[in-house]
Design an enzyme around this catalytic site. Structure first.
Site, PDB file in Angstrom:
ATOM      1  N   SER A   1       0.819  -1.213   0.000  1.00 44.53           N
ATOM      2  CA  SER A   1       0.000   0.000   0.000  1.00 44.53           C
ATOM      3  C   SER A   1       0.852   1.262   0.000  1.00 44.53           C
ATOM      4  O   SER A   1       0.336   2.351  -0.219  1.00 44.53           O
ATOM      5  CB  SER A   1      -0.916   0.015   1.231  1.00 44.53           C
ATOM      6  OG  SER A   1      -0.145   0.021   2.419  1.00 44.53           O
TER       7      SER A   1
ATOM      8  N   HIS B   1      -2.517  -2.943  -5.955  1.00 45.96           N
ATOM      9  CA  HIS B   1      -2.971  -2.654  -4.600  1.00 45.96           C
ATOM     10  C   HIS B   1      -4.478  -2.823  -4.503  1.00 45.96           C
ATOM     11  O   HIS B   1      -5.243  -1.952  -4.928  1.00 45.96           O
ATOM     12  CB  HIS B   1      -2.559  -1.241  -4.194  1.00 45.96           C
ATOM     13  CG  HIS B   1      -2.985  -0.873  -2.810  1.00 45.96           C
ATOM     14  ND1 HIS B   1      -3.305   0.405  -2.434  1.00 45.96           N
ATOM     15  CD2 HIS B   1      -3.159  -1.639  -1.695  1.00 45.96           C
ATOM     16  CE1 HIS B   1      -3.658   0.415  -1.160  1.00 45.96           C
ATOM     17  NE2 HIS B   1      -3.575  -0.808  -0.699  1.00 45.96           N
TER      18      HIS B   1
ATOM     19  N   GLU C   1      -5.395  -0.207  -7.406  1.00 47.01           N
ATOM     20  CA  GLU C   1      -4.367   0.694  -7.904  1.00 47.01           C
ATOM     21  C   GLU C   1      -3.328  -0.128  -8.658  1.00 47.01           C
ATOM     22  O   GLU C   1      -2.785  -1.099  -8.122  1.00 47.01           O
ATOM     23  CB  GLU C   1      -3.707   1.450  -6.752  1.00 47.01           C
ATOM     24  CG  GLU C   1      -4.628   2.485  -6.112  1.00 47.01           C
ATOM     25  CD  GLU C   1      -3.997   3.216  -4.947  1.00 47.01           C
ATOM     26  OE1 GLU C   1      -4.159   4.444  -4.859  1.00 47.01           O
ATOM     27  OE2 GLU C   1      -3.342   2.551  -4.113  1.00 47.01           O
TER      28      GLU C   1
ATOM     29  N   ASN D   1      -3.747   6.400  -0.384  1.00 48.82           N
ATOM     30  CA  ASN D   1      -3.090   6.620   0.903  1.00 48.82           C
ATOM     31  C   ASN D   1      -2.346   7.953   0.948  1.00 48.82           C
ATOM     32  O   ASN D   1      -2.267   8.594   2.006  1.00 48.82           O
ATOM     33  CB  ASN D   1      -2.137   5.472   1.220  1.00 48.82           C
ATOM     34  CG  ASN D   1      -2.870   4.217   1.634  1.00 48.82           C
ATOM     35  OD1 ASN D   1      -4.075   4.252   1.881  1.00 48.82           O
ATOM     36  ND2 ASN D   1      -2.171   3.101   1.691  1.00 48.82           N
TER      37      ASN D   1
END
Length: 584
Positions: free
Chosen positions: A420, A441, A453, A491
């Site tokens: 991540s 991800h 992702e 994130n």
């Protein structure tokens, strides 16, 4: 307060100065709630927006045509300041510029009776300063809506404000069906201080080509459940409004990261202001083709037939279920046969729950489990077309694994990591075949979350990137592509916002409950920041924020001390029974 018309008392009258996005929203809400509204707006084009808002409400099914007609009849458009002297509360909703707001407040002080309460929509300017120069400091209160769709209003209190003025504004807010939250005079209040840093960072990400416009917006909608992506939201707020607010916040806090992104300034100068000008990050002009995310396409013939998942934890089992249910032969490889068997049992339990909920048939479940095998022997990965690392988020451990996969897996096999926040390029280099390595991800829970992702490194083969994107579509997922950088899209945008919320609570400006309520009801977030932190895990959140800080070394990205203190005390969130809240 003088009461509402249904109570047989005085008809409450709301004045609104400025029919921009927020002014129109306030006037519409008040009129639908039965209040009389006097609106002052010299711009002809803005005056027509009230009628358009009611028209759109009918189209959306929010109100009937009869209700809209009655409500629109409660709004009177004024041509002179003196007409506002009949209002009990007057809200100025003009642009976020001190001189403009001061001019309006002083004009209102001249024409309105002494008991009239003046409310300012200021999002970042000092409420105390505006109150002091208004001519009636005790009767000036902040009334801030983060968005026109907000279900909550922040009521800003200065040290000079009369309690009766605050109560009057709270009652008007409740009368409009909004929940009031009273906060002190601080730059940005709650919503603006948390929201606009996030929005500005999204523009910077787009400007630096970390990811495309549609991918940034789709990532935050599908990955975080936001009702709108950040660039879509900026178009709704107005690019010029965002620049004004960020200018004030960056000056008051001395925070360089809050200075409007260069692209934002250039768009404001060019008149690309968003929905109100017809063009912003997207094109809203009639006939323009506008997407908010890449369209779903039919993937071509995929070379991926067999998939290996390395790991036996929550993400490994969830990803295994996704591939097996998507029609691919899948093997879970754990450190031991027992761990691998336990992971397969978890998939069996998950699919059984799906059958009970009516999401799967028994036949579909049986077919999924037939495609899924388990092993404690890494040699089972040798013939897989795709191997996915879903082990611990530790770079040294991942590099060791990719060193083994590079030697073990067949030539041309696609190797992926579910990290991540860690650098994909390091996993690729460790494998000895970086052209075959990329990031995939998935988000937890993988069977339910649509977002994936896709992160190529500088050396990843473009062919592998296309194969990965096509595979995501085949599995019913929404792929977004971004550069190999810490935090990727979600994130990198989410955790600074969460860290900022912790710092806000640390300052004792607002409680965790108030902050959660403002971001949910005021900004449309599905969860408040502290609810989300407790679900993610405070230990994981702390680790990701440290990675982000190590990448930029900016003082503002340091993890909030309170986060570290709670983790040290064993309060890591729901999984430990306590985090910001207690769940035992």
């Amino acid at each position: 307060m003088n009461g509402h018309p249904e109570a047989g008392g005085h008809q409450e009258v709301l004045g609104v100065v400025g029919l921009g996005t927020i002014g129109c929203a306030l006037a519409r809400r008040a009129a639908l709630a039965g209040l009389s509204v006097i609106a002052l707006e010299p711009r002809v084009e803005a005056r027509t927006r009230i009628r358009q808002l009611f028209d759109s409400s009918v189209v959306d099914g929010q109100v009937t045509a009869e209700e809209a007609l009655r409500a629109s009849g409660r709004i009177r458009l004024a041509d002179r300041w003196e007409e506002l002297n009949a209002a009990d509360v007057v809200v100025e909703a003009v642009p976020e510029r001190r001189d403009t707001k001061v001019e309006v407040l002083r004009a209102l002080d001249r024409v309105c009776p002494p008991e009239t309460v003046l409310a300012t929509s200021a999002a970042a300017l000092s409420l105390s300063d505006l109150a002091a120069v208004s001519g009636r400091p005790g009767r000036v209160v902040g009334l801030h809506l983060a968005l026109p769709t907000a279900g909550l209003a922040e009521i800003g209190r200065t040290v000079m404000a009369d309690e009766s003025a605050l109560n009057r504004v709270r009652d008007v807010v409740r009368g409009m069906g909004l929940r009031p939250v009273t906060v002190g005079d601080r730059a940005g209040l709650i919503s603006t201080s948390l929201l606009f840093g996030f929005l500005n960072q999204a523009v910077t990400m787009y400007e630096q080509r970390v990811a495309g416009r549609d991918d940034i917006d789709a990532a935050m909608r599908f990955g975080c459940g936001l009702p709108m992506g950040p660039l879509e939201l900026l178009d709704l707020i107005g690019v010029d409004t965002a620049c004004d607010i960020l200018d004030v916040l960056s000056a008051r806090w001395g925070e360089p990261t809050l200075e409007p992104a260069r692209r934002l300034r250039h768009m404001a100068l060019a008149g690309l202001l968003g929905r109100k000008s017809g063009r912003g990050f997207y094109d809203y002009r009639e006939g323009a083709h506008r997407t908010s995310g890449p369209g779903r396409k039919s993937p071509g013939q995929s070379p991926i037939r067999t998939v290996g998942i390395v790991g036996s934890g929550t993400m490994a089992t969830g990803i295994s279920e996704v591939f097996a249910s998507g029609g691919l032969a899948t093997v879970i490889v754990g450190r031991t046969e027992e761990r691998a068997r336990s992971a397969r049992d978890s998939v069996a339990a998950s699919t059984a729950r799906a059958v009970r909920r009516g999401k799967l048939t028994e036949a579909e479940r049986a077919t999924t489990l037939e495609r899924l095998t388990q092993s404690g022997d890494p040699a089972r990965l040798a013939d897989c077309d795709l191997v996915i690392d879903a082990i611990a988020e530790d770079l040294d451990v991942k590099k060791e694994l990719f060193g083994k996969l590079g030697a073990l897996c067949k030539p041309g096999a696609l190797l992926a990591t579910t990290t991540s926040s860690l650098p994909v390029i390091e996993c690729g280099l460790a494998s000895g075949r970086p052209e075959d390595v990329l990031g995939l991800h998935f988000f937890n829970p993988a069977p339910l979350m649509r977002l994936v992702e896709v992160i190529p490194s500088l050396q990843t083969s473009p062919q592998h990137v296309q194969v990965a994107r096509d595979l995501c579509h085949r599995l019913g997922k929404h792929p977004v592509q971004c550069m190999d950088r810490p935090g990727f899209i979600v994130n990198a945008l989410l955790f600074p916002y969460l860290n900022g919320a912790v710092r806000l609570a640390e300052s004792h400006y607002a409680t965790t409950d108030e902050i959660d309520a403002v971001m949910k009801l005021g900004c449309g977030y599905p969860l408040g920041p502290f609810e989300l932190l407790d679900i993610i895990g405070l230990d994981i959140s702390l680790s990701i924020q440290r990675v982000l800080h190590d990448a930029d070394r900016h003082p503002g990205s340091l993890p909030a001390p309170l986060l570290g203190h709670l983790v040290a005390a064993g309060r890591a969130g729901r999984k430990t029974g306590a985090g910001f809240r207690v769940y035992r």
